[in-house]
Design a protein around this motif. Structure first.
Motif, PDB file in Angstrom:
ATOM      1  N   ALA A 177       0.836  -1.202   0.000  1.00  0.00           N
ATOM      2  CA  ALA A 177       0.000   0.000   0.000  1.00  0.00           C
ATOM      3  C   ALA A 177       0.869   1.248   0.000  1.00  0.00           C
ATOM      4  O   ALA A 177       1.731   1.426   0.864  1.00  0.00           O
ATOM      5  N   LYS A 178       0.661   2.121  -0.964  1.00  0.00           N
ATOM      6  CA  LYS A 178       1.442   3.358  -1.084  1.00  0.00           C
ATOM      7  C   LYS A 178       0.557   4.609  -1.095  1.00  0.00           C
ATOM      8  O   LYS A 178       1.028   5.708  -0.827  1.00  0.00           O
ATOM      9  N   TYR A 179      -0.711   4.447  -1.426  1.00  0.00           N
ATOM     10  CA  TYR A 179      -1.622   5.582  -1.553  1.00  0.00           C
ATOM     11  C   TYR A 179      -2.963   5.260  -0.890  1.00  0.00           C
ATOM     12  O   TYR A 179      -3.280   4.096  -0.627  1.00  0.00           O
ATOM     13  N   VAL A 180      -3.731   6.332  -0.658  1.00  0.00           N
ATOM     14  CA  VAL A 180      -5.063   6.188  -0.090  1.00  0.00           C
ATOM     15  C   VAL A 180      -6.043   6.935  -0.992  1.00  0.00           C
ATOM     16  O   VAL A 180      -5.861   8.121  -1.274  1.00  0.00           O
ATOM     17  N   SER A 181      -7.056   6.237  -1.458  1.00  0.00           N
ATOM     18  CA  SER A 181      -8.070   6.806  -2.335  1.00  0.00           C
ATOM     19  C   SER A 181      -9.371   6.997  -1.550  1.00  0.00           C
ATOM     20  O   SER A 181      -9.756   6.136  -0.756  1.00  0.00           O
ATOM     21  N   PHE A 182     -10.035   8.127  -1.779  1.00  0.00           N
ATOM     22  CA  PHE A 182     -11.287   8.448  -1.094  1.00  0.00           C
ATOM     23  C   PHE A 182     -12.391   8.656  -2.129  1.00  0.00           C
ATOM     24  O   PHE A 182     -12.146   9.199  -3.207  1.00  0.00           O
ATOM     25  N   ARG A 183     -13.585   8.251  -1.775  1.00  0.00           N
ATOM     26  CA  ARG A 183     -14.720   8.443  -2.667  1.00  0.00           C
ATOM     27  C   ARG A 183     -15.924   8.923  -1.867  1.00  0.00           C
ATOM     28  O   ARG A 183     -16.221   8.406  -0.788  1.00  0.00           O
ATOM     29  N   THR A 184     -16.613   9.923  -2.415  1.00  0.00           N
ATOM     30  CA  THR A 184     -17.798  10.442  -1.746  1.00  0.00           C
ATOM     31  C   THR A 184     -19.023   9.617  -2.122  1.00  0.00           C
ATOM     32  O   THR A 184     -18.986   8.798  -3.044  1.00  0.00           O
ATOM     33  N   VAL A 185     -20.093   9.835  -1.411  1.00  0.00           N
ATOM     34  CA  VAL A 185     -21.336   9.116  -1.677  1.00  0.00           C
ATOM     35  C   VAL A 185     -21.865   9.486  -3.065  1.00  0.00           C
ATOM     36  O   VAL A 185     -21.702  10.616  -3.525  1.00  0.00           O
ATOM     37  N   PHE A 186     -22.477   8.519  -3.730  1.00  0.00           N
ATOM     38  CA  PHE A 186     -23.141   8.782  -5.004  1.00  0.00           C
ATOM     39  C   PHE A 186     -24.635   8.673  -4.764  1.00  0.00           C
ATOM     40  O   PHE A 186     -25.170   7.585  -4.548  1.00  0.00           O
ATOM     41  N   SER A 187     -25.318   9.817  -4.760  1.00  0.00           N
ATOM     42  CA  SER A 187     -26.734   9.849  -4.430  1.00  0.00           C
ATOM     43  C   SER A 187     -27.439  10.920  -5.250  1.00  0.00           C
ATOM     44  O   SER A 187     -27.807  11.974  -4.741  1.00  0.00           O
ATOM     45  N   PRO A 188     -27.629  10.687  -6.564  1.00  0.00           N
ATOM     46  CA  PRO A 188     -28.239  11.698  -7.435  1.00  0.00           C
ATOM     47  C   PRO A 188     -29.615  12.168  -6.977  1.00  0.00           C
ATOM     48  O   PRO A 188     -29.987  13.317  -7.223  1.00  0.00           O
ATOM     49  N   LYS A 189     -30.374  11.300  -6.309  1.00  0.00           N
ATOM     50  CA  LYS A 189     -31.711  11.708  -5.855  1.00  0.00           C
ATOM     51  C   LYS A 189     -31.630  12.788  -4.791  1.00  0.00           C
ATOM     52  O   LYS A 189     -32.527  13.627  -4.664  1.00  0.00           O
ATOM     53  N   GLN A 190     -30.565  12.761  -3.985  1.00  0.00           N
ATOM     54  CA  GLN A 190     -30.417  13.738  -2.922  1.00  0.00           C
ATOM     55  C   GLN A 190     -29.466  14.873  -3.283  1.00  0.00           C
ATOM     56  O   GLN A 190     -29.491  15.917  -2.621  1.00  0.00           O
ATOM     57  N   MET A 191     -28.625  14.662  -4.285  1.00  0.00           N
ATOM     58  CA  MET A 191     -27.611  15.637  -4.646  1.00  0.00           C
ATOM     59  C   MET A 191     -27.857  16.117  -6.069  1.00  0.00           C
ATOM     60  O   MET A 191     -27.479  15.444  -7.037  1.00  0.00           O
ATOM     61  N   PRO A 192     -28.489  17.271  -6.239  1.00  0.00           N
ATOM     62  CA  PRO A 192     -28.857  17.736  -7.584  1.00  0.00           C
ATOM     63  C   PRO A 192     -27.680  17.901  -8.522  1.00  0.00           C
ATOM     64  O   PRO A 192     -27.824  17.730  -9.732  1.00  0.00           O
ATOM     65  N   GLY A 193     -26.500  18.204  -7.984  1.00  0.00           N
ATOM     66  CA  GLY A 193     -25.328  18.370  -8.834  1.00  0.00           C
ATOM     67  C   GLY A 193     -24.870  17.095  -9.494  1.00  0.00           C
ATOM     68  O   GLY A 193     -24.203  17.126 -10.534  1.00  0.00           O
ATOM     69  N   GLN A 194     -25.232  15.954  -8.927  1.00  0.00           N
ATOM     70  CA  GLN A 194     -24.819  14.682  -9.495  1.00  0.00           C
ATOM     71  C   GLN A 194     -25.712  14.226 -10.640  1.00  0.00           C
ATOM     72  O   GLN A 194     -25.325  13.351 -11.402  1.00  0.00           O
ATOM     73  N   LYS A 195     -26.861  14.844 -10.769  1.00  0.00           N
ATOM     74  CA  LYS A 195     -27.756  14.436 -11.843  1.00  0.00           C
ATOM     75  C   LYS A 195     -27.892  15.492 -12.919  1.00  0.00           C
ATOM     76  O   LYS A 195     -28.581  15.286 -13.909  1.00  0.00           O
ATOM     77  N   SER A 196     -27.228  16.650 -12.752  1.00  0.00           N
ATOM     78  CA  SER A 196     -27.312  17.733 -13.723  1.00  0.00           C
ATOM     79  C   SER A 196     -25.933  18.276 -14.025  1.00  0.00           C
ATOM     80  O   SER A 196     -25.224  18.726 -13.132  1.00  0.00           O
TER      81      SER A 196
END
Length: 336
Positions: A177-196
């Protein structure tokens, strides 16, 4: 608790922009060909200064709760705090919109419980934490950190949470292990920016960030579950976010659902979108200008008017000199 095995400083102050950076940074988004972006941004910018001080229907607000925590003396810095109202109403969180007030306006119905945070990848002990684990797995503490945005404004914020290194250590990283990757929640129904593509800036969601493992294991790297003594509101990254005080704010990914340890440097959202402007490291550096504005000075958001033009000098690593050894021998104008 549920733990499942699953796996150029020489530039003058006149060259430092303030509110114009809000529009200038998003010029790259307009350049991607998204029609109507200009009017959207203009209306958002006009609204944000007003809504910051406006009243809201308390019954419609996301409910936070008080937290119990310690206050280690070494993290109680003697600098005036940014007022809570400003820190919670002046945000970048594109999943909820591009305007500074959009995250507050568009996130108050965001659901954070139940929640799952997975830590996996190159680890011996993959784990999954539930919502309650975020507050009970480790002793939590308050740390007052300076936050420096790449847009050349800054705040001083009291975060509540625990060291990232404790979480990573619990997963037992493998030697590869050399790096750490992070990912945010994917929730287009609650997050308008993810669906537009218009509201969310054309980003390929979910939002991604990454660190070298030694950066992640540094004692200053912090997982925040609260702010101003209470659980995080959604516009600030509920229920759990990263806080990297020596890096520009976009590195401190919000609403995290996955942490993966990897052998290779992970792709990150802004370095994919504009690699000539936003590098993997994103260390605060007053000697390395953004291609379109100086980073030598910053506008500290305090108890004065939001549009105040007071400037302070930006410090290398945002003043956290203890991290300098992480980058010994590196050309920080190349590895920006």
């Amino acid at each position: 608790m549920l733990i499942k095995k699953t796996k150029n400083s020489d530039e003058t102050e006149n060259n430092v922009t303030d509110e114009s950076i809000f529009n200038d940074r998003r010029r790259i988004i307009k350049g991607l060909g998204f029609a109507g972006m200009g009017s959207l941004l203009a209306s958002s910018q006009q609204a944000h200064a007003l809504s910051l001080f406006g009243s809201s229907d308390e019954d419609s607000l996301f409910k936070t709760r008080e937290l119990s925590f310690s206050k280690p003396e070494k993290y109680q810095i003697e600098e005036p705090l940014t007022p809570e109202l400003k820190a919670t109403r002046y945000n970048n969180f594109y999943e909820f919109g591009l305007g500074k007030d959009d995250p507050f306006e568009n996130s108050q119905s965001f659901s954070t419980d139940p929640w799952k945070l997975v830590i996996d990848g190159a680890v011996e002990n993959p784990i999954t934490l539930d919502y309650d684990d975020l507050y009970s797995l480790f002793d939590i503490e308050e740390r007052i950190y300076r936050l420096r945005c790449v847009e050349a404004w800054s705040m001083v914020i009291p975060w509540v949470g625990f060291s990232l290194n404790k979480l990573i250590a619990k997963a037992k990283p493998l030697s590869k292990a050399k790096y750490v990757s992070f990912r945010t929640v994917f929730s287009p129904k609650q997050m308008p920016g993810q669906k537009s593509r218009y509201v969310g800036g054309g980003i390929d969601y979910p939002y991604r960030e990454g660190l070298r493992l030694d950066e992640a294991m540094h004692p200053l790297s912090f997982m925040a579950v609260g702010v101003y003594g209470k659980t995080l509101p959604p516009q600030n990254g509920a229920p759990i976010r990263l806080v990297m005080p020596w890096k520009y704010g976009f590195k401190s990914i919000k609403s995290i659902v996955r942490i993966e340890l990897t052998e290779d440097e992970p792709k990150t959202t802004w370095s994919m979108l504009a690699p000539n402007e936003y590098g993997f490291y994103a260390n605060v550096n007053p000697k390395v200008s953004h291609p379109r504005w100086s980073q030598a000075k910053e506008r500290r958001i305090t108890s004065g008017g939001l549009l105040n033009r007071s400037r302070i000098d930006t410090q290398m690593f945002n003043g956290y000199d203890e991290v300098a050894s992480l980058y010994s021998g590196m050309d920080l104008s190349k590895y920006y």
